[in-house]
Enzyme design. Structure first.
Site, PDB file in Angstrom:
ATOM      1  N   ASP A 113     -28.058  76.354  81.443  1.00  0.00           N
ATOM      2  CA  ASP A 113     -28.157  75.112  80.812  1.00  0.00           C
ATOM      3  C   ASP A 113     -28.351  73.927  81.547  1.00  0.00           C
ATOM      4  O   ASP A 113     -28.600  73.816  82.506  1.00  0.00           O
ATOM      5  CB  ASP A 113     -27.002  74.460  79.526  1.00  0.00           C
ATOM      6  CG  ASP A 113     -28.203  74.310  77.830  1.00  0.00           C
ATOM      7  OD1 ASP A 113     -28.993  74.547  77.488  1.00  0.00           O
ATOM      8  OD2 ASP A 113     -26.877  75.182  77.535  1.00  0.00           O
ATOM      9  N   ASN A 124     -31.774  81.373  70.227  1.00  0.00           N
ATOM     10  CA  ASN A 124     -33.103  81.093  71.517  1.00  0.00           C
ATOM     11  C   ASN A 124     -34.937  81.575  70.408  1.00  0.00           C
ATOM     12  O   ASN A 124     -35.387  80.830  70.824  1.00  0.00           O
ATOM     13  CB  ASN A 124     -32.645  81.563  72.480  1.00  0.00           C
ATOM     14  CG  ASN A 124     -31.930  80.693  73.275  1.00  0.00           C
ATOM     15  OD1 ASN A 124     -31.120  80.903  74.318  1.00  0.00           O
ATOM     16  ND2 ASN A 124     -32.231  79.274  72.743  1.00  0.00           N
TER      17      ASN A 124
HETATM   18  C1  FPP Z   1     -31.106  76.949  78.015  1.00  0.00           C
HETATM   19  O1  FPP Z   1     -31.814  75.948  79.180  1.00  0.00           O
HETATM   20  C2  FPP Z   1     -31.623  78.165  79.020  1.00  0.00           C
HETATM   21  C3  FPP Z   1     -31.873  79.083  78.657  1.00  0.00           C
HETATM   22  C4  FPP Z   1     -32.334  79.493  76.876  1.00  0.00           C
HETATM   23  C5  FPP Z   1     -33.405  80.633  79.011  1.00  0.00           C
HETATM   24  C6  FPP Z   1     -32.108  80.840  80.423  1.00  0.00           C
HETATM   25  C7  FPP Z   1     -33.115  81.789  81.297  1.00  0.00           C
HETATM   26  C8  FPP Z   1     -33.022  81.743  82.386  1.00  0.00           C
HETATM   27  C9  FPP Z   1     -31.776  80.728  83.779  1.00  0.00           C
HETATM   28  C10 FPP Z   1     -34.275  82.424  83.404  1.00  0.00           C
HETATM   29  C11 FPP Z   1     -33.271  83.577  84.218  1.00  0.00           C
HETATM   30  C12 FPP Z   1     -32.957  84.459  83.831  1.00  0.00           C
HETATM   31  C13 FPP Z   1     -32.537  85.893  83.887  1.00  0.00           C
HETATM   32  C14 FPP Z   1     -31.436  86.266  83.381  1.00  0.00           C
HETATM   33  C15 FPP Z   1     -33.443  86.082  84.946  1.00  0.00           C
HETATM   34  P1  FPP Z   1     -32.952  74.900  78.105  1.00  0.00           P
HETATM   35  O2  FPP Z   1     -33.940  75.427  78.594  1.00  0.00           O
HETATM   36  O3  FPP Z   1     -32.452  75.371  76.687  1.00  0.00           O
HETATM   37  O4  FPP Z   1     -32.853  73.647  78.933  1.00  0.00           O
HETATM   38  P2  FPP Z   1     -32.817  71.920  78.355  1.00  0.00           P
HETATM   39  O5  FPP Z   1     -31.324  72.121  77.360  1.00  0.00           O
HETATM   40  O6  FPP Z   1     -32.956  71.045  79.749  1.00  0.00           O
HETATM   41  O7  FPP Z   1     -33.787  72.346  76.807  1.00  0.00           O
END
Ligand code: FPP
Length: 235
Positions: free
Chosen positions: A2, A50
């Site tokens: 996250d 998501n």
């Molecule tokens: C949640 O944080 C993150 C995600 C929904 C995406 C996770 C993806 C990656 C780490 C990219 C690469 C992954 C792989 C397996 C290659 P957020 O974006 O919701 O963060 P926020 O809470 O700050 O908005």
């Protein structure tokens, strides 16, 4: 994993840039785990929920996962890492789905580490699908209701090939499970850090592991003051 969005917003960048940086943390943590001899690592990359994000972000993430699978296969093979797909892959675009199938097949005989990629995964959906599978077996007469035990349920989950996790790490200050592994984490140690995922690299991973090493795991039991694992009781 996250905090990609917040990491980017704090720098005046787009959320997608945060995801891109998050991919570098994935590589760093996977390779650190492998070097440390950790046999199983699962990453919660994309939840069922998501899918409700704006389509531009969903599309970007899907492309990022696709690129990761294509570019990372060689590195994973070199490090003898097996990939398992956890989640409802039927919702993924056909090209991504076939890249996922391909990497799972290509790495199937690797044994030094297993990397679980939770893509389009939800803990409740996993348990529900397991219940349905067991109900079908009972209806078909291949299983008796009285034979359904914890091992039956565990074996019907997407994580059937993985042991229960010892440690669950959540980044960015959120202190929730958010529909990740639910059945599997009954005795898992939880570690929460304010570090945003794009900043979570080898050093932060080692800190989490060092913290874990100081935990006293009792699994609900204490015998003569010695840690006692019910599943290892017979050994
Ligand atoms: C949640 O944080 C993150 C995600 C929904 C995406 C996770 C993806 C990656 C780490 C990219 C690469 C992954 C792989 C397996 C290659 P957020 O974006 O919701 O963060 P926020 O809470 O700050 O908005």
């Amino acid at each position: 994993m996250d905090g990609n969005g917040r990491w980017a917003q704090r720098r005046g960048l787009t959320r997608n840039e945060g995801h891109r940086r998050g991919k570098d943390s994935v590589r760093a943590v996977v390779e650190a785990a492998r070097e440390l001899g950790i046999p199983y690592l699962s990453l919660f990359a994309f939840s069922n929920e998501n899918w409700l994000r704006p389509s531009t972000e969903v599309n970007f993430l899907m492309q990022l996962f696709h690129r990761y699978l294509l570019t990372e296969t060689k590195r994973l093979m070199k490090r003898d890492i097996r990939v398992l797909a956890l989640g409802d892959t039927t919702r993924l675009a056909p090209a991504l789905r076939s890249a996922l199938k391909q990497i799972v097949e290509t790495t199937a005989n690797n044994r030094s580490m297993t990397l679980g990629l939770a893509l389009s995964y939800g803990g409740r959906q996993d348990i529900t699908a397991a219940a349905r599978r067991i109900a079908e077996a009972v209806a078909a007469g291949t299983m008796k209701p009285e034979d359904v035990d914890e091992a039956t349920v565990a074996g019907a989950l997407a994580t059937a090939a993985l042991p229960d996790p010892d440690l669950l790490i959540r980044t960015s200050g959120e202190q929730r499970i958010s529909n990740f592994f639910l059945f599997q984490i009954a005795y898992t140690e939880l570690y929460f850090t304010d570090t945003l995922w794009p900043d979570f690299r080898e050093r932060e991973f080692l800190q989490a592991l060092a913290d874990y090493q100081h935990r006293e795991r009792r699994f609900g039991i204490v015998e003569n003051g010695v840690n006692h694992h019910p599943l290892r009781a017979q050994n």
